[in-house]
Design a protein around this motif. Structure first.
Motif, PDB file in Angstrom:
ATOM      1  N   TYR A   1       0.826  -1.204   0.000  1.00  0.00           N
ATOM      2  CA  TYR A   1       0.000   0.000   0.000  1.00  0.00           C
ATOM      3  C   TYR A   1       0.862   1.255   0.000  1.00  0.00           C
ATOM      4  O   TYR A   1       0.582   2.221  -0.725  1.00  0.00           O
ATOM      5  N   ARG A   2       1.936   1.251   0.770  1.00  0.00           N
ATOM      6  CA  ARG A   2       2.809   2.420   0.837  1.00  0.00           C
ATOM      7  C   ARG A   2       3.467   2.718  -0.511  1.00  0.00           C
ATOM      8  O   ARG A   2       3.778   3.876  -0.813  1.00  0.00           O
ATOM      9  N   GLN A   3       3.692   1.681  -1.317  1.00  0.00           N
ATOM     10  CA  GLN A   3       4.388   1.874  -2.588  1.00  0.00           C
ATOM     11  C   GLN A   3       3.450   2.203  -3.749  1.00  0.00           C
ATOM     12  O   GLN A   3       3.915   2.477  -4.858  1.00  0.00           O
ATOM     13  N   LEU A   4       2.138   2.172  -3.520  1.00  0.00           N
ATOM     14  CA  LEU A   4       1.202   2.575  -4.562  1.00  0.00           C
ATOM     15  C   LEU A   4       1.313   4.077  -4.808  1.00  0.00           C
ATOM     16  O   LEU A   4       1.614   4.849  -3.895  1.00  0.00           O
ATOM     17  N   ASP A   5       1.041   4.506  -6.050  1.00  0.00           N
ATOM     18  CA  ASP A   5       0.973   5.949  -6.283  1.00  0.00           C
ATOM     19  C   ASP A   5      -0.316   6.486  -5.664  1.00  0.00           C
ATOM     20  O   ASP A   5      -1.219   5.727  -5.305  1.00  0.00           O
ATOM     21  N   GLU A   6      -0.409   7.798  -5.533  1.00  0.00           N
ATOM     22  CA  GLU A   6      -1.532   8.392  -4.820  1.00  0.00           C
ATOM     23  C   GLU A   6      -2.866   8.093  -5.499  1.00  0.00           C
ATOM     24  O   GLU A   6      -3.885   7.876  -4.824  1.00  0.00           O
ATOM     25  N   LYS A   7      -2.888   8.024  -6.814  1.00  0.00           N
ATOM     26  CA  LYS A   7      -4.125   7.711  -7.520  1.00  0.00           C
ATOM     27  C   LYS A   7      -4.623   6.314  -7.145  1.00  0.00           C
ATOM     28  O   LYS A   7      -5.814   6.108  -6.880  1.00  0.00           O
ATOM     29  N   SER A   8      -3.698   5.347  -7.100  1.00  0.00           N
ATOM     30  CA  SER A   8      -4.075   3.972  -6.748  1.00  0.00           C
ATOM     31  C   SER A   8      -4.496   3.876  -5.288  1.00  0.00           C
ATOM     32  O   SER A   8      -5.454   3.179  -4.952  1.00  0.00           O
ATOM     33  N   ARG A   9      -3.776   4.583  -4.399  1.00  0.00           N
ATOM     34  CA  ARG A   9      -4.170   4.575  -2.989  1.00  0.00           C
ATOM     35  C   ARG A   9      -5.567   5.161  -2.807  1.00  0.00           C
ATOM     36  O   ARG A   9      -6.356   4.665  -2.000  1.00  0.00           O
ATOM     37  N   ARG A  10      -5.849   6.225  -3.546  1.00  0.00           N
ATOM     38  CA  ARG A  10      -7.169   6.837  -3.453  1.00  0.00           C
ATOM     39  C   ARG A  10      -8.249   5.859  -3.910  1.00  0.00           C
ATOM     40  O   ARG A  10      -9.323   5.769  -3.312  1.00  0.00           O
ATOM     41  N   TYR A  11      -7.956   5.092  -4.971  1.00  0.00           N
ATOM     42  CA  TYR A  11      -8.921   4.099  -5.460  1.00  0.00           C
ATOM     43  C   TYR A  11      -9.153   3.010  -4.419  1.00  0.00           C
ATOM     44  O   TYR A  11     -10.290   2.584  -4.184  1.00  0.00           O
ATOM     45  N   VAL A  12      -8.075   2.556  -3.767  1.00  0.00           N
ATOM     46  CA  VAL A  12      -8.214   1.555  -2.707  1.00  0.00           C
ATOM     47  C   VAL A  12      -9.104   2.102  -1.594  1.00  0.00           C
ATOM     48  O   VAL A  12     -10.017   1.411  -1.110  1.00  0.00           O
TER      49      VAL A  12
ATOM     50  N   LEU B   1     -12.646   3.912   2.992  1.00  0.00           N
ATOM     51  CA  LEU B   1     -11.722   4.355   4.026  1.00  0.00           C
ATOM     52  C   LEU B   1     -11.503   5.858   3.949  1.00  0.00           C
ATOM     53  O   LEU B   1     -11.676   6.470   2.888  1.00  0.00           O
ATOM     54  N   ASN B   2     -11.083   6.435   5.039  1.00  0.00           N
ATOM     55  CA  ASN B   2     -10.629   7.822   4.994  1.00  0.00           C
ATOM     56  C   ASN B   2      -9.110   7.840   4.858  1.00  0.00           C
ATOM     57  O   ASN B   2      -8.442   6.815   4.991  1.00  0.00           O
ATOM     58  N   ALA B   3      -8.581   9.014   4.628  1.00  0.00           N
ATOM     59  CA  ALA B   3      -7.149   9.125   4.316  1.00  0.00           C
ATOM     60  C   ALA B   3      -6.265   8.730   5.482  1.00  0.00           C
ATOM     61  O   ALA B   3      -5.093   8.393   5.295  1.00  0.00           O
ATOM     62  N   ASP B   4      -6.801   8.760   6.690  1.00  0.00           N
ATOM     63  CA  ASP B   4      -5.998   8.452   7.873  1.00  0.00           C
ATOM     64  C   ASP B   4      -5.962   6.963   8.201  1.00  0.00           C
ATOM     65  O   ASP B   4      -5.223   6.539   9.082  1.00  0.00           O
ATOM     66  N   THR B   5      -6.787   6.155   7.526  1.00  0.00           N
ATOM     67  CA  THR B   5      -6.837   4.722   7.816  1.00  0.00           C
ATOM     68  C   THR B   5      -5.525   4.056   7.406  1.00  0.00           C
ATOM     69  O   THR B   5      -4.984   4.334   6.339  1.00  0.00           O
TER      70      THR B   5
ATOM     71  N   PRO C   1      -2.420  -2.929   7.521  1.00  0.00           N
ATOM     72  CA  PRO C   1      -3.083  -3.805   6.556  1.00  0.00           C
ATOM     73  C   PRO C   1      -4.505  -4.237   6.919  1.00  0.00           C
ATOM     74  O   PRO C   1      -5.127  -4.982   6.169  1.00  0.00           O
ATOM     75  N   TRP C   2      -5.026  -3.804   8.088  1.00  0.00           N
ATOM     76  CA  TRP C   2      -6.287  -4.380   8.562  1.00  0.00           C
ATOM     77  C   TRP C   2      -7.490  -4.129   7.652  1.00  0.00           C
ATOM     78  O   TRP C   2      -8.360  -5.000   7.531  1.00  0.00           O
ATOM     79  N   PRO C   3      -7.590  -2.993   6.952  1.00  0.00           N
ATOM     80  CA  PRO C   3      -8.720  -2.857   6.031  1.00  0.00           C
ATOM     81  C   PRO C   3      -8.733  -3.927   4.937  1.00  0.00           C
ATOM     82  O   PRO C   3      -9.792  -4.420   4.549  1.00  0.00           O
ATOM     83  N   LEU C   4      -7.543  -4.303   4.449  1.00  0.00           N
ATOM     84  CA  LEU C   4      -7.503  -5.343   3.412  1.00  0.00           C
ATOM     85  C   LEU C   4      -7.764  -6.717   4.023  1.00  0.00           C
ATOM     86  O   LEU C   4      -8.378  -7.584   3.387  1.00  0.00           O
ATOM     87  N   ILE C   5      -7.291  -6.938   5.251  1.00  0.00           N
ATOM     88  CA  ILE C   5      -7.602  -8.193   5.944  1.00  0.00           C
ATOM     89  C   ILE C   5      -9.105  -8.329   6.137  1.00  0.00           C
ATOM     90  O   ILE C   5      -9.695  -9.387   5.878  1.00  0.00           O
ATOM     91  N   ARG C   6      -9.744  -7.246   6.575  1.00  0.00           N
ATOM     92  CA  ARG C   6     -11.204  -7.265   6.742  1.00  0.00           C
ATOM     93  C   ARG C   6     -11.900  -7.575   5.425  1.00  0.00           C
ATOM     94  O   ARG C   6     -12.865  -8.338   5.381  1.00  0.00           O
ATOM     95  N   SER C   7     -11.404  -6.988   4.339  1.00  0.00           N
ATOM     96  CA  SER C   7     -12.010  -7.221   3.031  1.00  0.00           C
ATOM     97  C   SER C   7     -11.908  -8.691   2.632  1.00  0.00           C
ATOM     98  O   SER C   7     -12.848  -9.267   2.077  1.00  0.00           O
TER      99      SER C   7
END
Length: 487
Positions: free
Chosen positions: A395-406, A412-416, A419-425
């Motif tokens: 997630y840290r290595q994604l560009d900002e456009k990809s992070r925004r899409y995730v 999620l909000n920008a402060d989340t 890895p737990w959001p992806l684990i939950r998914s």
């Protein structure tokens, strides 16, 4: 489908070599049993791992010295002490010392010949002779040849001339017996562990590499089943075309199968291999499943995998033969990469679940079949695999456009933080099994990844420590498994 897939379950991906312990890699020791206790407390019922075979010096479990044998480095010396084969095992810190202790245990075993254990040993040697005879001889000759590849042995040994093999069996009899002893011990220890896991409602999910290493007992013993020249060198080698991991593809280097020869005995080699693995595991993943429908064949002298081409494989016939021997075929199809409709059809015909990797999902296309809304029940969902970076680092290595899409997709909000959001998914997915790498549960970064495809250094070494487990991890994971119906 196999009965195991008929209910929702949660799983963890952790190779035994990543367990804590005093040696450079983990073993079938107290920490393995403690890990099962941890899984039971969390409600996780699937422990997935990588292949268990004896490795070369690079440590890769996907290029083992045998498709049947266990890795003697996994042997716990405490088990030998408990059976009075070691009086006071020294505190070992490397595998040279570990090997010395195994030698002492073998000497004691030969000297005392404890009735019950020796009878079990003799039964094991007889029962596994179809692979153990060749493996123990191969490893003993290899040791006498300074661990060189069998293609570099003197021609009589390389070509398995009868007189040369008989001479080796005589001269190396003690070393052959020692190899058999090590395989007996690792088998006994593993089956004890599996019994403990099953008693604690944990199923073991293993892994079968589709190909085997050139420098292995299997290819040396049955050269006619592989595409080799008269001196044992590959004529064509395995790989994959350009993909997510490499722009030039991956050049694996394994010899390819002579499927025409394997057909003649109804794929006996594969049926015996599957029998060995299903004795070790409750479920088995076939790595690179698409190679059973069509495989990427590359000239042996090629510089990159881009020079390869597709060749059809008799996967339908092979799976029919396996299904005849194992009616409830407990397999998982690793169907990642360039997958065509006929590969999906082959998987579905035999009721095999495929794999969904969430790190592959967020390319911006709503029809990406790795996105959770595209999942199907007959599948295993992962945040990532042993070949992926950790989810936090990904997630840290994604560009900002990809992070925004995730963030938008997952709500999620920008402060989340990952890895737990992806684990939950993954846990919320409709997929019947959700398997999370241990690194993600521990919220670890890139320096903790298990393997980087296309590289040779620094892989297969990651380990965790019990102190890394957050105090609330057990309760947190149990709650999420309950919340998403995976208890």
């Amino acid at each position: 489908m196999h009965p195991l897939y008929r209910q929702r379950r949660g799983g963890v991906l952790l190779h035994p070599t990543s367990l804590p312990g005093p040696l450079p890699r983990g073993q079938i020791c107290h920490d393995a049993y403690r890990f099962i206790d941890f899984l039971q407390q969390t409600g996780v019922t699937i422990w997935q791992m990588l292949p268990l075979g004896p490795t070369h010096t690079d440590g890769s479990p996907y290029l083992a010295l045998s498709a049947h044998a266990g890795n003697p480095e996994l042997i716990s010396l405490d088990w030998l002490k408990d059976r009075k084969l070691l009086d006071n095992p020294a505190q070992v810190t490397d595998f040279v010392q570990h090997r010395q202790q195994l030698e002492q245990a073998w000497e004691q075993f030969n000297k005392r010949k404890p009735r019950a254990l020796f009878a079990a040993y003799e039964a094991f040697v007889a029962r596994q002779s179809h692979w153990l005879d060749d493996y123990s001889l191969f490893m003993s000759i290899r040791e006498s040849q300074q661990h060189r590849s069998w293609t570099e042995w003197p021609a009589p040994l390389r070509d398995r001339q009868t007189a040369a093999l008989q001479q080796s069996r005589t001269e190396l009899a003690e070393r052959i017996d020692f190899q058999c002893f090590c395989q007996f011990v690792v088998s006994q220890q593993w089956h004890d562990l599996k019994q403990y896991a099953n008693a604690h409602d944990v199923k073991l999910l293993g892994d079968i590499p589709i190909y085997v290493s050139l420098d292995s007992a299997d290819i040396w013993a049955q050269r006619g089943l592989f595409t080799l020249d008269a001196e044992g060198h590959p004529q064509q080698i395995a790989g994959v075309p350009p993909d997510y991991f490499s722009k030039t593809g991956q050049l694996w280097g394994n010899p390819l199968y002579r499927w025409d020869i394997m057909r003649q005995d109804n794929f006996l080699w594969w049926r015996q291999r599957m029998q060995t693995q299903l004795a070790l595991f409750d479920v088995v993943r076939i790595d690179h499943f698409r190679g059973l429908r069509a495989f990427w064949a590359v000239p042996a002298n090629a510089e990159t995998a881009m020079e390869g081409h597709w060749v059809e494989a008799p996967g339908d016939e092979l799976l029919e033969a396996l299904h005849e021997n194992f009616p409830e075929l407990p397999l998982v199809a690793e169907d990642l990469g360039m997958i065509t409709e006929d590969v999906h059809a082959l998987r579905k015909k035999f009721g095999l679940p495929g794999m969904k990797i969430l790190q592959f999902a967020f390319d911006g296309a709503p029809n990406n079949h790795y996105l959770p809304h595209q999942h199907e029940f007959e599948s295993l969902v992962y945040t990532g695999t042993h070949d992926n970076d950790t989810t936090l680092s990904w997630y840290r290595q994604l560009d900002e456009k990809s992070r925004r899409y995730v963030r938008e997709y997952l709500g999620l909000n920008a402060d989340t933080t990952m890895p737990w959001p992806l684990i939950r998914s993954a846990l919320a997915s409709v997929s019947c099994l959700a398997v999370i790498p241990m690194q993600d549960f521990l919220e670890l970064g890139s320096e903790n990844r298990m393997n980087t495809p296309g590289t040779l250094e620094g892989n297969w070494q990651w380990r965790f420590d019990w102190e890394q487990l957050p105090a609330d991890l057990t309760a947190k994971l149990h709650h999420l498994l309950h919340l998403y119906g995976r208890l």
